[in-house]
Design an enzyme around this catalytic site. Structure first.
Site, mmCIF file in Angstrom:
data_model
loop_
_atom_site.group_PDB
_atom_site.id
_atom_site.type_symbol
_atom_site.label_atom_id
_atom_site.label_comp_id
_atom_site.label_asym_id
_atom_site.label_seq_id
_atom_site.Cartn_x
_atom_site.Cartn_y
_atom_site.Cartn_z
ATOM 1 N N ASP A 132 0.852 -1.188 0.000
ATOM 2 C CA ASP A 132 0.000 0.000 0.000
ATOM 3 C C ASP A 132 0.893 1.244 0.000
ATOM 4 O O ASP A 132 1.860 1.318 0.752
ATOM 5 C CB ASP A 132 -0.925 -0.005 1.225
ATOM 6 C CG ASP A 132 -2.076 0.980 1.080
ATOM 7 O OD1 ASP A 132 -3.226 0.532 1.007
ATOM 8 O OD2 ASP A 132 -1.804 2.202 1.024
ATOM 9 N N ASN A 138 -13.013 -2.928 2.279
ATOM 10 C CA ASN A 138 -13.939 -1.817 2.475
ATOM 11 C C ASN A 138 -14.950 -1.776 1.339
ATOM 12 O O ASN A 138 -14.599 -2.019 0.179
ATOM 13 C CB ASN A 138 -13.158 -0.504 2.548
ATOM 14 C CG ASN A 138 -12.242 -0.454 3.758
ATOM 15 O OD1 ASN A 138 -12.576 -0.964 4.821
ATOM 16 N ND2 ASN A 138 -11.071 0.151 3.595
ATOM 17 N N GLN A 151 -14.323 2.838 1.206
ATOM 18 C CA GLN A 151 -13.707 2.378 -0.055
ATOM 19 C C GLN A 151 -13.392 3.576 -0.942
ATOM 20 O O GLN A 151 -14.283 4.353 -1.293
ATOM 21 C CB GLN A 151 -14.664 1.431 -0.797
ATOM 22 C CG GLN A 151 -14.032 0.871 -2.068
ATOM 23 C CD GLN A 151 -14.916 -0.145 -2.786
ATOM 24 O OE1 GLN A 151 -16.086 -0.339 -2.443
ATOM 25 N NE2 GLN A 151 -14.346 -0.807 -3.778
ATOM 26 N N VAL A 189 -11.011 3.159 -3.713
ATOM 27 C CA VAL A 189 -10.671 2.646 -5.053
ATOM 28 C C VAL A 189 -11.710 1.588 -5.429
ATOM 29 O O VAL A 189 -11.893 0.606 -4.707
ATOM 30 C CB VAL A 189 -9.249 2.038 -5.091
ATOM 31 C CG1 VAL A 189 -8.940 1.511 -6.493
ATOM 32 C CG2 VAL A 189 -8.207 3.072 -4.672
ATOM 33 N N HIS A 240 -10.398 -5.111 -3.330
ATOM 34 C CA HIS A 240 -9.064 -5.295 -2.762
ATOM 35 C C HIS A 240 -9.176 -5.695 -1.304
ATOM 36 O O HIS A 240 -10.096 -5.286 -0.599
ATOM 37 C CB HIS A 240 -8.203 -4.032 -2.905
ATOM 38 C CG HIS A 240 -8.854 -2.774 -2.423
ATOM 39 N ND1 HIS A 240 -9.780 -2.085 -3.174
ATOM 40 C CD2 HIS A 240 -8.719 -2.073 -1.260
ATOM 41 C CE1 HIS A 240 -10.181 -1.013 -2.501
ATOM 42 N NE2 HIS A 240 -9.554 -0.991 -1.325
ATOM 43 N N HIS A 250 -7.029 -5.554 2.184
ATOM 44 C CA HIS A 250 -5.877 -5.016 2.911
ATOM 45 C C HIS A 250 -5.341 -6.140 3.807
ATOM 46 O O HIS A 250 -6.119 -6.763 4.546
ATOM 47 C CB HIS A 250 -6.298 -3.864 3.826
ATOM 48 C CG HIS A 250 -6.823 -2.659 3.106
ATOM 49 N ND1 HIS A 250 -6.063 -1.534 2.876
ATOM 50 C CD2 HIS A 250 -8.049 -2.384 2.582
ATOM 51 C CE1 HIS A 250 -6.802 -0.618 2.245
ATOM 52 N NE2 HIS A 250 -8.004 -1.119 2.060
#
Ligand code: AMP
Length: 113
Positions: A29, A86, A93, A95, A99, A101
């Site tokens: 990240d 998220n 969220q 993006v 995804h 994390h």
């Protein structure tokens, strides 16, 4: 329009990639919240887990096996780590490409903010 993560997949923008296979890619990240903070994403364009269909279940199984491999590779298993995804505005969220994390390297508080 392509999201940042699609541009990482296509190598239009650089990322610190730590794992890649035919279905997924994982990278550091850019704004880590802990000493170890990785993102695991599918190469397939899926907005978030809310829109995952039964056709994508194989991908989910695969993503979780990648998370296991990555946690071993990055030496996070013994101390423990957190997996977060998220969804939408209140979920935080930013993006719009699914995804996960993978966060660790320090004790994490609960509940999150
Ligand atoms: P979320 O807020 O759950 O949508 O998470 C998006 C994450 O992507 C954030 O933690 C960002 O720091 C991270 N991020 C955004 N752009 C990049 C990038 N170019 N390379 C790596 N991580 C990024």
């Amino acid at each position: 329009m392509k999201s940042i993560f699609e541009k990482i997949i296509s190598r239009e923008i650089e990322a610190d990639i730590v794992y890649e296979d035919g279905l997924t890619i994982a990278f550091k990240d850019i704004n880590p919240v802990a000493p170890k903070h990785f993102l695991v994403i599918p190469k397939k364009k899926i907005k978030n887990i809310q829109v995952v269909t039964s056709n994508d279940m194989h991908l989910f199984t695969h993503i979780f096996s990648v998370i296991q491999k990555l946690s071993v590779q990055e030496q996070m298993v013994e101390e423990g780590y957190r997996v977060v995804t998220n969804i939408g505005e209140y979920g935080g969220q930013t993006v719009e490409h699914l995804h996960f994390h993978i966060i660790g390297g320090r004790p994490l508080r609960w509940p999150p903010g």
